[in-house]
Design an enzyme around this catalytic site. Structure first.
Site, PDB file in Angstrom:
ATOM      1  N   ASP A 151      22.848  54.595  -2.306  1.00 48.33           N
ATOM      2  CA  ASP A 151      21.651  53.563  -1.979  1.00 48.33           C
ATOM      3  C   ASP A 151      20.843  54.117  -0.878  1.00 48.33           C
ATOM      4  OD1 ASP A 151      22.795  52.176  -4.170  1.00 48.33           O
ATOM      5  OD2 ASP A 151      23.397  50.689  -2.747  1.00 48.33           O
ATOM      6  N   ASP A 199      16.823  54.427  -1.022  1.00 43.17           N
ATOM      7  CA  ASP A 199      16.108  53.406  -0.181  1.00 43.17           C
ATOM      8  C   ASP A 199      15.372  54.129   0.820  1.00 43.17           C
ATOM      9  OD1 ASP A 199      17.323  51.105  -1.378  1.00 43.17           O
ATOM     10  OD2 ASP A 199      18.475  50.861   0.025  1.00 43.17           O
ATOM     11  N   SER A 242      15.338  41.046  -5.973  1.00 46.21           N
ATOM     12  CA  SER A 242      16.115  41.907  -5.405  1.00 46.21           C
ATOM     13  C   SER A 242      16.255  41.272  -3.885  1.00 46.21           C
ATOM     14  CB  SER A 242      15.586  43.308  -5.141  1.00 46.21           C
ATOM     15  OG  SER A 242      15.582  43.713  -6.728  1.00 46.21           O
ATOM     16  N   THR A 243      16.804  42.204  -3.102  1.00 47.65           N
ATOM     17  CA  THR A 243      17.112  41.793  -1.750  1.00 47.65           C
ATOM     18  C   THR A 243      16.463  42.899  -0.770  1.00 47.65           C
ATOM     19  OG1 THR A 243      19.363  40.939  -2.380  1.00 47.65           O
ATOM     20  CG2 THR A 243      18.845  41.030   0.120  1.00 47.65           C
ATOM     21  N   LYS A 279      27.922  41.819   0.268  1.00 45.33           N
ATOM     22  CA  LYS A 279      27.044  42.151  -0.984  1.00 45.33           C
ATOM     23  C   LYS A 279      27.693  42.810  -1.891  1.00 45.33           C
ATOM     24  CE  LYS A 279      22.525  44.293  -1.783  1.00 45.33           C
ATOM     25  NZ  LYS A 279      22.946  45.050  -2.908  1.00 45.33           N
ATOM     26  N   ARG A 331      20.560  39.740 -14.877  1.00 47.14           N
ATOM     27  CA  ARG A 331      19.359  39.527 -14.337  1.00 47.14           C
ATOM     28  C   ARG A 331      18.027  40.220 -14.781  1.00 47.14           C
ATOM     29  NH1 ARG A 331      18.664  42.104  -8.154  1.00 47.14           N
ATOM     30  NH2 ARG A 331      18.288  44.044  -9.619  1.00 47.14           N
ATOM     31  N   LYS A 349      23.075  47.290   5.492  1.00 43.76           N
ATOM     32  CA  LYS A 349      23.871  48.672   4.389  1.00 43.76           C
ATOM     33  C   LYS A 349      24.171  49.879   5.407  1.00 43.76           C
ATOM     34  CE  LYS A 349      22.740  48.674   0.286  1.00 43.76           C
ATOM     35  NZ  LYS A 349      22.149  49.090  -1.092  1.00 43.76           N
ATOM     36  N   CYS A 361      14.605  85.826 -18.365  1.00 40.85           N
ATOM     37  CA  CYS A 361      15.757  85.420 -17.760  1.00 40.85           C
ATOM     38  C   CYS A 361      16.131  84.010 -18.773  1.00 40.85           C
ATOM     39  CB  CYS A 361      15.693  84.836 -16.268  1.00 40.85           C
ATOM     40  SG  CYS A 361      17.240  84.164 -15.639  1.00 40.85           S
TER      41      CYS A 361
END
Length: 643
Positions: free
Chosen positions: A58, A62, A100-101, A138, A154, A297, A407
C-alpha cells in the site's frame, strides 16, 4: 510474478505488456515514466490487489504511484474514481455510496486533519466539546455492503455485484451481529489462517476472494466459514475509541496505539472520523473519499536474511539484474524468498553473495529490495549473459548484454514490445510471441514473412492463423505516427517523447546518421542520453530498415523550422492543457501546439507560460498556477490568441 497476477494483468486492456509492467515496477522510478506507463501500472497493481494477488505494498502504491500522478495532474480521472473490486457479473446500484478513504502516513498529517475538523466546527459555531472522533481498525479485507437482503461488493463505489451467495454458504456476521448493518469487510481470523490455511494460501486476501467466487469453493474455505473464522464484519460493530477531539489532540499516538491490536484480523491501518452529522455534511466528500474521515497507515517491517545465491536475469533492454535468492522469510504477510539487488555495482561494492546477511524491507515491490548489507562476503559477478552467453559490458552501475538482436531474453520481450507499442493490431500478445519464438522466430521482420501454412504447422488453428496474418496486414495499413513506429523498437531512452523531438528536426532515415554532438544540439538531449540513443540506433539499424521497407502507413511528424516559427505567439513557450476541451481532444490540441513551436507539459511548474483550461477545472488548480506567475487562458482565449 505469479501465474494469477499475469492472468489478471493480461485480461486488462493496457497499452504496455505484462513484462513491461514488471520491468517498470522493478525500476521503481515512476517520475521517469510516461503518463501512459504510469496509468497502466496503476491499473495493473490495483487490479491485482482487488483480485487478492497484490503486486505492491500500500505504501508504495500511495507514496510512489498515486503521488506521481497527483504531482502531474491532480484532476486526473483515475484519482477521482473509487478503485473497484474485481468480481465478474452484472452490476447493481448500491443502497448508498461506498467511497475510498483518504490516507496519512505520519502523526503530523493526522494532526493537520484534526485541525481541519476543528476549523469546520468553528465555521459552524459548534463548540469543540460537542465534537467526537471515532477510531477503529482499518480492516484489510474484501469491502462489501449488507442491506439485510443483499450483500453487495463495493464495485466502483456506486454500483457493485450481488454476492449474497456468501451468506448462503454460511458466512456469519462478526460478534453474533445481525444482518443489515451496512458497510463492512469480509475477513478471516489471523490465528486461524496461520494455523490451518497458510500452507495452502499465500495470504488471507486470496481466501476472501474465494469466499465470494461464483464457482465451487475449496473444502478448506468452506470449513473456515463453518468455523466462523471467515466473517462479514460491519464497521458499525468494530471495537473503537471514541472521545472528544481535544482529548485526541492532546496525544494522538496514545489514542491510536491500542486500536492496532483490537481485532484478530489483518488490518492495514486505523480509521479516524468525526461522528458529528453537521460537520460531516459541511465537509462532504470528493468523488473519491469523505473529507471527514482519514486512514492512518504505516509500513516499516524489515528482517535480516541470509543470501543463498545471486541469480543474473537479462531484461528486454539488455540490462542484467541481480536477484538474491534468500532463506525463505515471512515479511508483511508474505513469504519472501527472492529480492532485487539494485544493480551489479551494488553487488560488487557491498559484498552481496552466498552467505551474506542483508536487511530486507518490503517497500512495495513484488520482489522486495535490499535496504543494506549487514555482513558482506566476496561477491560473484557473471562474465556472460545468462540468456545468450555474450560477454557482458559495464554501463555506469549496470552490466549490459550488448547482443540486442540475438539474445533470447531480449528477443521475445522486444517482439512483444513492438506490437504493443504499435497499438494498431490485435493478436500478437505474450503467449503468441512466446510460441513463435519457440519455433525459431527471432526478429520482427521474420514475423511479417509468415503465412497461414507456417502458423498452422506450429500448432495454430486455421482460423487463428488466418486472423494473425490479417492483423499483420492491418498493422502496416492502419496509420500510425512515425515516432510511435520508432519507439516500438525499444531503443534505450528513445520512447515516444524523445522520438517525436528528434523527428521534428530529422526524418526517420536521417536519425541513423546522427552523431552524438548533433543530437546534443537539439533541445532536450543531454550527452549521456544522446550517447545511449546513438548506440541503440546503431544496434537496431539493420532490423529497423528491414521492417521499415515492408511499407507501413506512417504519419510523418511535422518539421520545426525556427525561422518559420519564430514569429508565432507560442514559439519557445511552455504550455499545459487541463480539463475537457470542446474544439478537439486534449491530445490533438497538444499536437497542434507543438507544430507552433510550443513545449507541452503535463503539469504546471514555474517554467510554464500558459495554462489553457477547458471544462471542469478546479479553482485551486487555477489559483496555484497564478501563484506561480502562469498566465491562465480559457480555451476560447487560447484559440483567439493563436488565431
Amino acid at each position: 510474478m505469479t501465474p494469477q497476477q499475469q492472468q489478471i494483468i493480461s485480461s486488462l486492456t493496457l497499452p504496455i505488456s505484462v513484462n513491461s509492467v514488471m520491468d517498470l515496477l522493478e525500476e521503481a522510478q515512476p517520475t521517469s515514466w510516461t503518463d501512459e506507463q504510469l496509468i497502466a501500472v496503476l491499473e495493473a497493481t490495483n487490479a491485482c490487489y482487488r483480485a487478492g494477488f497484490p503486486l505492491v505494498e500500500d505504501a508504495f502504491y500511495d507514496h510512489h504511484l498515486l503521488s506521481a500522478l497527483q504531482a502531474r495532474e491532480p484532476d486526473h480521472p483515475f484519482l477521482l474514481k473509487v478503485e473497484p473490486e474485481i468480481v465478474s457479473g452484472k452490476t447493481i446500484t448500491l443502497p448508498q455510496k461506498m467511497l475510498s478513504t483518504d490516507k496519512a502516513y505520519s502523526i503530523t498529517e493526522i494532526e493537520k486533519w484534526v485541525t481541519r475538523i476543528k476549523k469546520a466546527a468553528d465555521e459552524l459555531s459548534i463548540p469543540h466539546s460537542d465534537v467526537n472522533i471515532r477510531i477503529t481498525p482499518k480492516l484489510d479485507g474484501y469491502a462489501a455492503y449488507d442491506d439485510g437482503n443483499t450483500l453487495y461488493t463495493r464495485g466502483d463505489g456506486v454500483r457493485g455485484q450481488d454476492i449474497t451467495r456468501a451468506f448462503t454458504r454460511g458466512l456469519a456476521v462478526a460478534n453474533q451481529g445481525e444482518r443489515g448493518l451496512g458497510p463492512g469487510e469480509i475477513v478471516i481470523s489471523k490465528q486461524y489462517f496461520d494455523t490451518f490455511l497458510s500452507d495452502q494460501f499465500e495470504n488471507s486476501r486470496n481466501i476472501q476472494a474465494a469466499i465470494i467466487a461464483e464457482k465451487k469453493i475449496e473444502p478448506s474455505v468452506v470449513k473456515a466459514i463453518q468455523d466462523e473464522a471467515c466473517v462479514f464484519y460491519p464497521f458499525a460493530l468494530l471495537p473503537n475509541w471514541t472521545g472528544l477531539i481535544d482529548v485526541l489532540a492532546e496525544d494522538v499516538e496514545a489514542r491510536i496505539e491500542p486500536i492496532w491490536q483490537a481485532v484478530d484480523y489483518d488490518i492495514d491501518g486505523v480509521i479516524l472520523e468525526t461522528t458529528h452529522p453537521d460537520i460531516k455534511a459541511h465537509l462532504g466528500a470528493t468523488r473519491h473519499h469523505h473529507r471527514w474521515q482519514i486512514a492512518f497507515k504505516v509500513n516499516d517491517e524489515s528482517a535480516e536474511v541470509e543470501v543463498l545465491s545471486v541469480t543474473p536475469q537479462t531484461s528486454r533492454t539488455g540490462r542484467v539484474s541481480p536477484v538474491a535468492e534468500l532463506v525463505p522469510t515471512k515479511l508483511s504477510g508474505a513469504t519472501i524468498s527472492r529480492a532485487t539487488v539494485h544493480h551489479y555495482n551494488m553487488v560488487q561494492s557491498n559484498g552481496v553473495g552466498p552467505g551474506a546477511i542483508v536487511q530486507l524491507v518490503r517497500s512495495g515491490l513484488v520482489i522486495p529490495k535490499i535496504e543494506k548489507v549487514i555482513t558482506a562476503v566476496t561477491p560473484q559477478l557473471p562474465d556472460a549473459c545468462p540468456s545468450c552467453h555474450s560477454h557482458l559490458i559495464w554501463e555506469a552501475d549496470h552490466l549490459i548484454c550488448p547482443n540486442k538482436n540475438d539474445c533470447p531474453a531480449q528477443r521475445e520481450n522486444t517482439l512483444v514490445h513492438f506490437f504493443k507499442t504499435l497499438g494498431n493490431n490485435d493478436g500478437f500478445g505474450p503467449k503468441v510471441v512466446e510460441k513463435l519464438c519457440q519455433n525459431g522466430v527471432k526478429h520482427i521482420h521474420d514475423i511479417y514473412a509468415l503465412g497461414p501454412v507456417d502458423l498452422m504447422a506450429w500448432g495454430f488453428g486455421e482460423k487463428t492463423a488466418l486472423n494473425l496474418v490479417e492483423q499483420l496486414n492491418v498493422s502496416r495499413s492502419v496509420a500510425i505516427e512515425d515516432w510511435r513506429f520508432l519507439a516500438a523498437f525499444g531503443i534505450t531512452r528513445l520512447g515516444g517523447g524523445n522520438g517525436e523531438k528528434l523527428l521534428q528536426h530529422h526524418t526517420l532515415s536521417e536519425l541513423f546518421d546522427l552523431t552524438v554532438d548533433a543530437m546534443v544540439e537539439i533541445d532536450g538531449f543531454a550527452q549521456l542520453s544522446a550517447e545511449a540513443i546513438v548506440e541503440g540506433l546503431a544496434n537496431v539499424k539493420t532490423e529497423f530498415f528491414k521492417v521499415y521497407e515492408l511499407g507501413f502507413n506512417l504519419i510523418v511528424t511535422p518539421k520545426l523550422s525556427e525561422s518559420d516559427l519564430a514569429d508565432t505567439v507560442l514559439f519557445g513557450k511552455q504550455v499545459v492543457f487541463t480539463g475537457s476541451m470542446t474544439s478537439g481532444s486534449r491530445s490533438d490540441m497538444e499536437k497542434h501546439a507543438k507544430t507552433l513551436g510550443a513545449k507541452v507539459g503535463k503539469s504546471v511548474s514555474g517554467n510554464t507560460t500558459y495554462l489553457i483550461t477547458g471544462d471542469k477545472v478546479g479553482a485551486n488548480k487555477i489559483n496555484a498556477a497564478r501563484d506561480k506567475g502562469v498566465t491562465v487562458l480559457t480555451e476560447l482565449e487560447y484559440l483567439a490568441m493563436i488565431g
